[in-house]
Motif scaffolding. Structure first.
Motif: not given
Length: 257
Positions: A45-47, A52-57, A62-63, A90-91
């Motif tokens: 439930k939590s990650f 995370c760099g530019s958010g690729n993964v 998140a989706r 939410s991130v």
């Protein structure tokens, strides 16, 4: 350390933020990470993503499901600036040094995707990740492997190492983890990668190193689609439990005992 060349050149975020969206290597790795998270940490439930760099993964994660909490950390604010517009509200995004994580017994799932090779004291980072995980939590890591593949591409990326066979697993065990799955990946494209690295080595000193490495991203859309299909087939087999003996990278899933 922020926005200085510290394990990574922040100027590369501009290039990577675009390249990583559709490029076959990033697309396949993204799919592999999501599939392994759904297999080994389906109840998480939590990650937390380290680097995370530019958010690729983290965008894909998140989706993928509803999270009680999802956090991306990065030492470089310029990376976070690229990530914020592409991520759901939410991130949470935090500037954090992976060697000093401000969490204890907090997250069900933590990931570090092609991050550990940039950090000299990777053993310290693994210990910090172990502390940040809740008991029974899962850690997924991807790293480049086979020192024999070392080239100017690693130097341009400011890598400290390419991991030897069994090295990451041993370091995880030393940090208190139990390894539950480990395999090479990009196995089917290893010959192509070896040829590319040989080409870069032969051109060393003849052209700008960064420009030479970026030629690997300059491929036709047709070739990119073909290579994406090849790696998606490999990812599908890996998600079903197949372990590949060789490959340009390694993915390891471990749990906090």
């Amino acid at each position: 350390m922020a926005d200085t060349i510290s394990g990574f050149d922040p100027k590369d975020f501009d290039f990577l933020a675009c390249a990583e969206i559709e490029h076959f290597w990033f697309a396949a790795r993204r799919k592999l990470i999501v599939d392994l998270a759904n297999k080994y940490a389906i109840g998480a439930k939590s990650f937390l993503e380290i680097g995370c760099g530019s958010g690729n993964v983290i965008n894909a994660m998140a989706r993928e499901r509803e999270w009680d909490r999802i956090v991306g950390t990065e030492i470089h604010p310029s990376g976070l600036a690229h990530a914020r517009p592409r991520l759901p509200a939410s991130v949470e995004l935090l500037q954090v040094d992976a060697r000093r994580l401000p969490f204890s017994d907090t997250f069900d799932l933590i990931g570090a995707f092609d991050v550990l090779e940039h950090i000299a004291d990777d053993q310290l980072v693994l210990s910090e990740i172990h502390r940040a995980l809740a008991l029974g939590g899962t850690f997924i890591a991807t790293v480049p492997q086979h020192p024999s593949l070392w080239s100017v591409a690693d130097e341009v990326a400011y890598h400290e190492r390419r991991y030897e066979r069994g090295e990451l697993q041993a370091k995880l065990k030393a940090a208190g983890f139990r390894v539950v799955f480990s395999t090479s990946y990009t196995a089917l494209l290893l010959p192509l990668m070896a040829v590319s690295r040989l080409r870069v080595r032969r051109n060393a000193g003849k052209s700008d190193a960064r420009a030479s490495v970026r030629q690997e991203f300059d491929i036709s859309s047709m070739l990119n689609r073909i290579l994406t299909m090849v790696l998606r087939a490999e990812v599908g087999l890996t998600a079903r439990g197949m372990s590949w003996p060789i490959g340009g990278s390694r993915v390891v899933v471990a749990q906090k005992a």
